[in-house]
Design a protein around this motif. Sequence first.
Motif, PDB file in Angstrom:
ATOM      1  N   LYS A 149       0.861  -1.262  -0.025  1.00 43.72           N
ATOM      2  CA  LYS A 149       0.170  -0.084   0.055  1.00 43.72           C
ATOM      3  C   LYS A 149       1.039   1.309  -0.064  1.00 43.72           C
ATOM      4  O   LYS A 149       0.599   2.216  -0.727  1.00 43.72           O
ATOM      5  N   ILE A 150       1.967   1.324   0.627  1.00 50.50           N
ATOM      6  CA  ILE A 150       2.840   2.466   0.769  1.00 50.50           C
ATOM      7  C   ILE A 150       3.216   2.520  -0.524  1.00 50.50           C
ATOM      8  O   ILE A 150       3.359   3.755  -1.037  1.00 50.50           O
ATOM      9  N   MET A 151       3.839   1.600  -1.348  1.00 56.89           N
ATOM     10  CA  MET A 151       4.415   1.678  -2.467  1.00 56.89           C
ATOM     11  C   MET A 151       3.494   2.329  -3.589  1.00 56.89           C
ATOM     12  O   MET A 151       3.714   3.316  -4.400  1.00 56.89           O
ATOM     13  N   LYS A 152       2.020   1.780  -3.508  1.00 53.55           N
ATOM     14  CA  LYS A 152       1.047   2.214  -4.309  1.00 53.55           C
ATOM     15  C   LYS A 152       0.726   3.505  -4.470  1.00 53.55           C
ATOM     16  O   LYS A 152       0.529   4.309  -5.072  1.00 53.55           O
ATOM     17  N   LEU A 153       0.772   4.156  -3.077  1.00 47.82           N
ATOM     18  CA  LEU A 153       0.409   5.350  -2.727  1.00 47.82           C
ATOM     19  C   LEU A 153       1.753   6.577  -3.038  1.00 47.82           C
ATOM     20  O   LEU A 153       1.246   7.674  -3.016  1.00 47.82           O
ATOM     21  N   GLY A 154       2.763   5.900  -3.422  1.00 48.77           N
ATOM     22  CA  GLY A 154       3.792   6.699  -3.402  1.00 48.77           C
ATOM     23  C   GLY A 154       4.492   7.539  -2.531  1.00 48.77           C
ATOM     24  O   GLY A 154       4.970   8.675  -2.792  1.00 48.77           O
ATOM     25  N   ILE A 155       4.546   6.976  -1.326  1.00 45.15           N
ATOM     26  CA  ILE A 155       4.996   7.718  -0.158  1.00 45.15           C
ATOM     27  C   ILE A 155       6.085   6.898   0.540  1.00 45.15           C
ATOM     28  O   ILE A 155       6.404   7.097   1.777  1.00 45.15           O
ATOM     29  N   ILE A 156       6.776   5.917  -0.089  1.00 51.05           N
ATOM     30  CA  ILE A 156       7.933   5.255   0.328  1.00 51.05           C
ATOM     31  C   ILE A 156       8.777   6.055   1.087  1.00 51.05           C
ATOM     32  O   ILE A 156       9.489   5.672   1.895  1.00 51.05           O
ATOM     33  N   ASP A 157       9.262   7.239   0.555  1.00 48.70           N
ATOM     34  CA  ASP A 157      10.214   8.229   1.053  1.00 48.70           C
ATOM     35  C   ASP A 157       9.787   8.948   2.188  1.00 48.70           C
ATOM     36  O   ASP A 157      10.828   9.571   3.169  1.00 48.70           O
ATOM     37  N   SER A 158       8.442   8.732   2.723  1.00 56.17           N
ATOM     38  CA  SER A 158       7.999   9.439   3.812  1.00 56.17           C
ATOM     39  C   SER A 158       7.412   8.691   4.897  1.00 56.17           C
ATOM     40  O   SER A 158       7.064   9.257   5.939  1.00 56.17           O
ATOM     41  N   VAL A 159       7.763   7.279   4.729  1.00 53.01           N
ATOM     42  CA  VAL A 159       7.254   6.199   5.632  1.00 53.01           C
ATOM     43  C   VAL A 159       8.247   5.453   6.322  1.00 53.01           C
ATOM     44  O   VAL A 159       9.042   4.963   5.249  1.00 53.01           O
ATOM     45  N   GLU A 160       8.604   5.465   7.485  1.00 50.18           N
ATOM     46  CA  GLU A 160       9.692   4.568   7.969  1.00 50.18           C
ATOM     47  C   GLU A 160       9.127   3.393   8.706  1.00 50.18           C
ATOM     48  O   GLU A 160       8.399   3.402   9.619  1.00 50.18           O
ATOM     49  N   LEU A 161       9.353   2.175   8.353  1.00 48.92           N
ATOM     50  CA  LEU A 161       8.813   0.794   9.104  1.00 48.92           C
ATOM     51  C   LEU A 161       9.952   0.441  10.090  1.00 48.92           C
ATOM     52  O   LEU A 161      11.153   0.160   9.512  1.00 48.92           O
ATOM     53  N   LEU A 162       9.688   0.711  11.291  1.00 52.73           N
ATOM     54  CA  LEU A 162      10.957   0.555  12.439  1.00 52.73           C
ATOM     55  C   LEU A 162      10.792  -0.794  12.829  1.00 52.73           C
ATOM     56  O   LEU A 162      11.864  -0.944  13.761  1.00 52.73           O
ATOM     57  N   GLY A 163       9.860  -1.480  12.458  1.00 52.88           N
ATOM     58  CA  GLY A 163       9.955  -2.941  13.370  1.00 52.88           C
ATOM     59  C   GLY A 163       9.561  -2.822  14.669  1.00 52.88           C
ATOM     60  O   GLY A 163       9.013  -1.973  15.040  1.00 52.88           O
ATOM     61  N   VAL A 164       9.956  -3.774  15.505  1.00 52.48           N
ATOM     62  CA  VAL A 164       9.609  -3.845  17.036  1.00 52.48           C
ATOM     63  C   VAL A 164      10.931  -3.209  17.655  1.00 52.48           C
ATOM     64  O   VAL A 164      12.032  -3.355  17.488  1.00 52.48           O
ATOM     65  N   ARG A 165      10.502  -2.127  18.483  1.00 51.52           N
ATOM     66  CA  ARG A 165      11.335  -1.489  19.168  1.00 51.52           C
ATOM     67  C   ARG A 165      11.510  -1.616  20.688  1.00 51.52           C
ATOM     68  O   ARG A 165      10.177  -1.487  21.273  1.00 51.52           O
ATOM     69  N   GLU A 166      12.491  -1.690  21.217  1.00 50.06           N
ATOM     70  CA  GLU A 166      12.539  -1.634  22.867  1.00 50.06           C
ATOM     71  C   GLU A 166      12.292  -0.327  23.401  1.00 50.06           C
ATOM     72  O   GLU A 166      12.053  -0.288  24.700  1.00 50.06           O
ATOM     73  N   ASN A 167      12.739   0.679  22.476  1.00 52.33           N
ATOM     74  CA  ASN A 167      12.756   1.991  23.427  1.00 52.33           C
ATOM     75  C   ASN A 167      11.253   2.873  22.652  1.00 52.33           C
ATOM     76  O   ASN A 167      11.753   3.987  22.147  1.00 52.33           O
ATOM     77  N   VAL A 168      10.309   2.285  22.663  1.00 55.75           N
ATOM     78  CA  VAL A 168       9.185   2.905  21.903  1.00 55.75           C
ATOM     79  C   VAL A 168       8.796   4.201  22.722  1.00 55.75           C
ATOM     80  O   VAL A 168       8.588   5.393  22.025  1.00 55.75           O
ATOM     81  N   ASN A 169       9.211   4.573  24.038  1.00 61.66           N
ATOM     82  CA  ASN A 169       9.039   5.470  24.697  1.00 61.66           C
ATOM     83  C   ASN A 169       9.806   6.729  24.201  1.00 61.66           C
ATOM     84  O   ASN A 169       9.445   8.012  24.141  1.00 61.66           O
ATOM     85  N   GLN A 170      10.920   6.635  23.765  1.00 57.81           N
ATOM     86  CA  GLN A 170      12.015   7.369  23.229  1.00 57.81           C
ATOM     87  C   GLN A 170      11.380   7.886  21.665  1.00 57.81           C
ATOM     88  O   GLN A 170      11.426   9.090  21.140  1.00 57.81           O
ATOM     89  N   PHE A 171      10.838   7.108  20.868  1.00 59.15           N
ATOM     90  CA  PHE A 171      10.230   7.375  19.617  1.00 59.15           C
ATOM     91  C   PHE A 171       8.956   8.393  20.126  1.00 59.15           C
ATOM     92  O   PHE A 171       8.753   9.424  19.247  1.00 59.15           O
ATOM     93  N   MET A 172       8.282   8.165  21.008  1.00 60.20           N
ATOM     94  CA  MET A 172       7.304   9.060  21.351  1.00 60.20           C
ATOM     95  C   MET A 172       7.592  10.355  21.817  1.00 60.20           C
ATOM     96  O   MET A 172       7.181  11.338  21.442  1.00 60.20           O
ATOM     97  N   MET A 173       8.962  10.683  22.120  1.00 59.38           N
ATOM     98  CA  MET A 173       9.423  11.786  22.505  1.00 59.38           C
ATOM     99  C   MET A 173       9.810  12.566  21.257  1.00 59.38           C
ATOM    100  O   MET A 173       9.470  13.760  21.152  1.00 59.38           O
ATOM    101  N   ALA A 174      10.317  11.753  20.351  1.00 50.03           N
ATOM    102  CA  ALA A 174      10.760  12.186  19.257  1.00 50.03           C
ATOM    103  C   ALA A 174       9.730  12.703  18.057  1.00 50.03           C
ATOM    104  O   ALA A 174       9.899  13.662  17.228  1.00 50.03           O
ATOM    105  N   ALA A 175       8.552  11.810  18.030  1.00 51.43           N
ATOM    106  CA  ALA A 175       7.383  12.143  17.227  1.00 51.43           C
ATOM    107  C   ALA A 175       6.673  13.257  17.823  1.00 51.43           C
ATOM    108  O   ALA A 175       6.733  13.715  18.817  1.00 51.43           O
ATOM    109  N   ASP A 176       5.682  13.890  16.963  1.00 53.85           N
ATOM    110  CA  ASP A 176       4.763  14.994  17.189  1.00 53.85           C
ATOM    111  C   ASP A 176       3.402  14.517  17.440  1.00 53.85           C
ATOM    112  O   ASP A 176       2.593  15.388  17.937  1.00 53.85           O
ATOM    113  N   CYS A 177       2.816  13.470  16.917  1.00 51.38           N
ATOM    114  CA  CYS A 177       1.469  12.958  16.966  1.00 51.38           C
ATOM    115  C   CYS A 177       1.287  11.430  16.697  1.00 51.38           C
ATOM    116  O   CYS A 177       1.867  11.079  15.888  1.00 51.38           O
ATOM    117  N   LEU A 178       0.642  11.166  17.861  1.00 52.33           N
ATOM    118  CA  LEU A 178       0.333   9.684  17.689  1.00 52.33           C
ATOM    119  C   LEU A 178      -0.929   9.533  17.034  1.00 52.33           C
ATOM    120  O   LEU A 178      -2.098  10.163  17.119  1.00 52.33           O
TER     121      LEU A 178
END
Length: 268
Positions: A149-178
């Motif tokens: 779906k990401i490929m089809k919509l043409g947004i591959i350069d703007s979407v990061e698939l990060l897999g499973v992360r142990e530091n989800v709390n830190q990514f919440m600090m880095a992001a702007d909106c859940l």
Amino acid sequence: MYVLRAAKEAGIPVRIAHSHIANPSLSIKTPFRIYTKLLLRRYSTHNFACSIMAGKWLFGKKNTSSPNFYLVRNAIYSTKYLFDEKIRIEIRNTFNIEKEFVFLHVGRFVKQKNHIFLLNFFVRFHQKYPNSKLWLIGEGPLKKEVEHKIMKLGIIDSVELLGVRENVNQFMMAADCLLFPSIFEGLGIVAVEAQTSGMLTIVSNNIPVEANISSLFHQLPLDVEKWVSEVEYLLEYERGKENVASQSGYDVKETASWLQNFYLENFL
């Protein structure tokens, strides 16, 4: 249900059933679920649930008013999620993020989490605001479908698939909106964690009200244009700095203490 029935037959006096989900979807399993839920109520002595919605789904509306029903919050280590500017900068630098507005989703790649709606929202928002990114944390059986779906919509350069992360709390600090457009949830603990990190939190109408613990929480029907308008309106929000999880009874220390006392009172 079978475990609780065996426990009753064995003479175990305290038998707790704990509901963590409210799944309204229908499938071939639905008749079996109805049958086992009815029997479960017969064999349990105490009923726990992470939300009233989850309690009604497993135990029935009437039983959530029973003295044997307890709302037990899915608690978190709240201080772990408190916003830290230094961590935010470190994570964003790792992904070469400067002034981009970053959306975050945390959840397995399964139908329940509604990734297709998520991507449909993002591509529409990204058309209006090219300086935006989407981070997806998780794995699951529908990951290939999401990648397609990401490929089809043409947004591959703007979407990061990060897999499973142990530091989800830190990514919440880095992001702007859940973004949390789930089709159903028992509670939606990710929304509680996000608000504790001070992050804007946009959720579907399917998220139980107990997840609303701050003014950062915004609940909407699953309509792409409404989600785009809401985020546009809130783009300049002020990041929260208070421990809203602790203030709302979601700190693990408080819940652990309550649970310990419950066990002691009922077993001793």
